[in-house]
Scaffold this motif. Sequence first.
Motif, short mmCIF file in Angstrom:
data_model
loop_
_atom_site.label_atom_id
_atom_site.label_comp_id
_atom_site.label_asym_id
_atom_site.label_seq_id
_atom_site.Cartn_x
_atom_site.Cartn_y
_atom_site.Cartn_z
N ALA A 162 0.87 -1.18 0.00
CA ALA A 162 0.00 0.00 0.00
C ALA A 162 0.90 1.23 0.00
O ALA A 162 1.82 1.33 0.80
CB ALA A 162 -0.90 -0.01 1.23
N ARG A 163 0.66 2.13 -0.93
CA ARG A 163 1.47 3.34 -1.01
C ARG A 163 1.22 4.20 0.24
O ARG A 163 0.07 4.49 0.58
CB ARG A 163 1.11 4.12 -2.27
CG ARG A 163 2.04 5.30 -2.51
CD ARG A 163 1.90 5.88 -3.88
NE ARG A 163 2.38 4.90 -4.86
CZ ARG A 163 1.84 4.74 -6.06
NH1 ARG A 163 0.84 5.49 -6.45
NH2 ARG A 163 2.33 3.85 -6.89
N PRO A 164 2.29 4.59 0.95
CA PRO A 164 2.12 5.40 2.16
C PRO A 164 1.32 6.67 1.89
O PRO A 164 1.51 7.35 0.89
CB PRO A 164 3.57 5.74 2.56
CG PRO A 164 4.40 4.65 1.95
CD PRO A 164 3.69 4.30 0.65
N GLY A 165 0.40 6.96 2.79
CA GLY A 165 -0.40 8.17 2.69
C GLY A 165 -1.56 8.10 1.71
O GLY A 165 -2.26 9.09 1.51
N SER A 166 -1.78 6.93 1.09
CA SER A 166 -2.84 6.83 0.08
C SER A 166 -4.16 6.32 0.63
O SER A 166 -5.16 6.26 -0.09
CB SER A 166 -2.38 5.93 -1.07
OG SER A 166 -2.30 4.58 -0.63
N LYS A 167 -4.20 5.94 1.89
CA LYS A 167 -5.40 5.35 2.48
C LYS A 167 -6.56 6.34 2.47
O LYS A 167 -6.42 7.49 2.89
CB LYS A 167 -5.12 4.91 3.90
CG LYS A 167 -6.31 4.32 4.61
CD LYS A 167 -5.92 3.93 6.02
CE LYS A 167 -7.12 3.49 6.82
NZ LYS A 167 -6.73 3.20 8.20
N VAL A 168 -7.72 5.88 1.99
CA VAL A 168 -8.96 6.66 1.98
C VAL A 168 -10.06 5.80 2.57
O VAL A 168 -10.22 4.64 2.17
CB VAL A 168 -9.35 7.09 0.54
CG1 VAL A 168 -10.68 7.81 0.53
CG2 VAL A 168 -8.27 7.94 -0.09
N THR A 169 -10.80 6.34 3.54
CA THR A 169 -11.93 5.63 4.13
C THR A 169 -13.20 6.43 3.89
O THR A 169 -13.15 7.63 3.66
CB THR A 169 -11.73 5.42 5.65
OG1 THR A 169 -11.62 6.68 6.28
CG2 THR A 169 -10.51 4.57 5.94
N GLY A 170 -14.32 5.74 3.97
CA GLY A 170 -15.60 6.42 3.79
C GLY A 170 -15.90 7.38 4.94
O GLY A 170 -16.47 8.44 4.74
N LEU A 171 -15.49 6.98 6.14
CA LEU A 171 -15.67 7.81 7.33
C LEU A 171 -14.32 7.92 8.03
O LEU A 171 -13.56 6.94 8.05
CB LEU A 171 -16.68 7.17 8.30
CG LEU A 171 -18.10 6.99 7.78
CD1 LEU A 171 -18.90 6.13 8.74
CD2 LEU A 171 -18.76 8.35 7.63
N PRO A 172 -13.99 9.05 8.62
CA PRO A 172 -12.72 9.16 9.34
C PRO A 172 -12.59 8.09 10.42
O PRO A 172 -13.51 7.86 11.19
CB PRO A 172 -12.77 10.56 9.96
CG PRO A 172 -13.74 11.31 9.11
CD PRO A 172 -14.75 10.30 8.64
N GLY A 173 -11.46 7.38 10.42
CA GLY A 173 -11.22 6.34 11.41
C GLY A 173 -11.93 5.03 11.16
O GLY A 173 -11.88 4.12 11.97
N ASP A 174 -12.61 4.89 10.02
CA ASP A 174 -13.34 3.67 9.70
C ASP A 174 -12.37 2.49 9.61
O ASP A 174 -11.35 2.57 8.94
CB ASP A 174 -14.07 3.85 8.37
CG ASP A 174 -14.96 2.67 8.01
OD1 ASP A 174 -15.17 1.78 8.85
OD2 ASP A 174 -15.45 2.65 6.87
N THR A 175 -12.67 1.39 10.30
CA THR A 175 -11.85 0.18 10.20
C THR A 175 -12.57 -0.93 9.46
O THR A 175 -12.12 -2.05 9.44
CB THR A 175 -11.44 -0.33 11.60
OG1 THR A 175 -12.62 -0.71 12.32
CG2 THR A 175 -10.64 0.71 12.36
#
Length: 101
Positions: free
Chosen positions: A77-90
């Motif tokens: 996973a490219r660092p800093g590329s994470k996108v979630t639907g809701l902040p903090g979503d796991t």
Amino acid sequence: MRSILILFLLCSCGASPAPQFFNSERHEVTLEGIDFVVFRKGDRAEVVRLGYLGKRARDPVPRLMEEAIERTTGCRARPGSKVTGLPGDTGEARFDLDCPE
């Protein structure tokens, strides 16, 4: 009421990808007792965590999502590329991939 119950049952049947990941490669992996489904399409991946986890049990999930990508696709996973639907979503996240040439 009956239609709501039917809709709920259909939604709980398993992980489905976001529309941009339709026709993607699907991989399943269990890490530290947590089940994940990884959808890969080109240089992007979506990770879906399956099942319920209490608040404390969710702490390792972001790290495990990245590990699930690496184990199933061979890419990081490219660092800093994470996108979630809701902040903090796991429960679900999308990443750009960095694949070896």
